[in-house]
Design an enzyme around this catalytic site. Structure first.
Site, mmCIF file in Angstrom:
data_model
loop_
_atom_site.group_PDB
_atom_site.id
_atom_site.type_symbol
_atom_site.label_atom_id
_atom_site.label_comp_id
_atom_site.label_asym_id
_atom_site.label_seq_id
_atom_site.Cartn_x
_atom_site.Cartn_y
_atom_site.Cartn_z
ATOM 1 N N SER A 77 0.572 -1.136 0.156
ATOM 2 C CA SER A 77 0.499 -0.041 0.085
ATOM 3 C C SER A 77 0.932 1.457 -0.316
ATOM 4 O O SER A 77 2.666 1.354 0.079
ATOM 5 C CB SER A 77 -0.967 0.253 1.206
ATOM 6 O OG SER A 77 -1.562 -0.951 1.042
HETATM 7 N N1 SAH Z 1 -0.743 -5.272 4.264
HETATM 8 C C1 SAH Z 1 0.496 -5.693 2.785
HETATM 9 C C2 SAH Z 1 -0.704 -5.424 1.442
HETATM 10 C C3 SAH Z 1 -0.543 -6.357 0.743
HETATM 11 S S1 SAH Z 1 -1.557 -6.616 -0.114
HETATM 12 C C4 SAH Z 1 1.794 -5.025 2.769
HETATM 13 O O1 SAH Z 1 2.359 -3.708 4.263
HETATM 14 O O2 SAH Z 1 2.837 -4.923 1.608
HETATM 15 C C5 SAH Z 1 -2.446 -7.950 0.341
HETATM 16 C C6 SAH Z 1 -2.347 -8.964 0.968
HETATM 17 O O3 SAH Z 1 -3.607 -9.757 1.251
HETATM 18 C C7 SAH Z 1 -2.090 -9.437 -0.559
HETATM 19 O O4 SAH Z 1 0.038 -10.232 -0.437
HETATM 20 C C8 SAH Z 1 -2.839 -10.975 -0.682
HETATM 21 O O5 SAH Z 1 -2.417 -11.941 -1.132
HETATM 22 C C9 SAH Z 1 -3.174 -10.765 0.640
HETATM 23 N N2 SAH Z 1 -4.504 -11.763 0.762
HETATM 24 C C10 SAH Z 1 -5.316 -11.705 -0.290
HETATM 25 N N3 SAH Z 1 -6.788 -12.589 0.367
HETATM 26 C C11 SAH Z 1 -6.156 -12.710 1.374
HETATM 27 C C12 SAH Z 1 -6.399 -13.703 2.976
HETATM 28 N N4 SAH Z 1 -8.075 -14.534 2.342
HETATM 29 N N5 SAH Z 1 -6.039 -14.265 4.035
HETATM 30 C C13 SAH Z 1 -4.864 -13.981 3.376
HETATM 31 N N6 SAH Z 1 -4.594 -12.790 2.814
HETATM 32 C C14 SAH Z 1 -4.818 -12.091 2.026
#
Ligand code: SAH
Length: 226
Positions: A77
């Site tokens: 993000s």
């Molecule tokens: N907090 C992260 C943002 C990553 S984007 C950062 O600081 O980089 C969102 C992430 O959520 C992705 O890596 C995606 O694979 C994960 N995601 C999506 N659905 C999910 C679920 N049901 N359980 C766990 N992770 C999930």
């Protein structure tokens, strides 16, 4: 051989020298100017080495005012959104926080600078493993990474003082509300992939759950294990 080593040392020193002012600029121009004011959130954002949690080819853009690709169709993000979500849960030193969507591990690291324990769940195995390794190398002993579908939360460590969800869900997963302490806060983007999503603040009180939309956002979708 010697020259290569010298170049490597010089370039990591240069990286260190340029990353510090880049982070300071990011905090001033992207966060403070837009109203982020929680002191421990600002100091965490000043401290966490975001450039070490993005893929090598994105390092130069690590402190840009935008999200960045981290592979597997996912993104880290925008710094402002990370700071906004962290501020929204009113983090305290003694808190235990659950994060859904580890991704690069950056949001987890920001939380780990402020609270006592961070439990974070990632559904994409490769991303979870990479984050685990990177966060370990950065010395974050208070971040626990699990590879699973975050829809079910992490009941063994519940209840949590706060929950941060970083992928957009169509509705608020009931298990996450259950695993939130009374008096606790959850921040979660809600909406479908094709519509404007809202960043929703969930407050769990004695008499139920109160939700408030804070701002329109765009997140990668919350996926489910098949
Ligand atoms: N907090 C992260 C943002 C990553 S984007 C950062 O600081 O980089 C969102 C992430 O959520 C992705 O890596 C995606 O694979 C994960 N995601 C999506 N659905 C999910 C679920 N049901 N359980 C766990 N992770 C999930």
């Amino acid at each position: 051989m010697k020259t290569i080593l010298m170049i490597m040392i010089a370039s990591s020193f240069l990286n260190f020298l340029t990353a510090l002012p880049a982070r300071e600029n990011m905090v001033n121009a992207q966060l403070i100017r837009r109203g982020i004011s929680h002191p421990s959130v600002l100091s965490a954002m000043r401290k966490v080495e975001r450039h070490k949690l993005v893929p090598d080819n994105m390092r130069r853009r690590a402190y840009d005012d935008s999200p960045l690709p981290i592979g597997y169709g996912q993104t880290i993000s925008q710094p402002y959104i990370v700071a906004f979500m962290t501020e929204a849960i009113l983090p305290e030193k003694n808190h235990r926080v659950l994060e859904i969507g580890t991704g690069s591990g950056y949001q987890a690291a920001v939380l780990a600078e402020i609270v006592s324990e961070v439990y974070t769940i990632e559904i994409v195995k490769e991303l979870g493993e990479r984050a685990k390794k990177d966060l370990g190398e950065l010395g974050y002993g208070n971040i626990h990474v699990k590879l699973a579908d975050g829809y079910y939360g992490w009941s063994e460590h519940a209840p949590f003082d706060a929950i941060v969800v970083t992928a957009a869900a169509e509705y608020i997963p009931p298990a996450l509300v259950e695993q939130l302490k009374t008096g606790g806060r959850m921040i979660i983007p809600v909406g479908s992939n094709f519509m404007v999503q809202q960043l929703v603040l969930v407050e769990k009180t004695e008499d139920g759950v109160r939700t408030r939309s804070l701002m329109p956002v765009r997140f990668v979708p919350f996926t489910r294990e098949k």
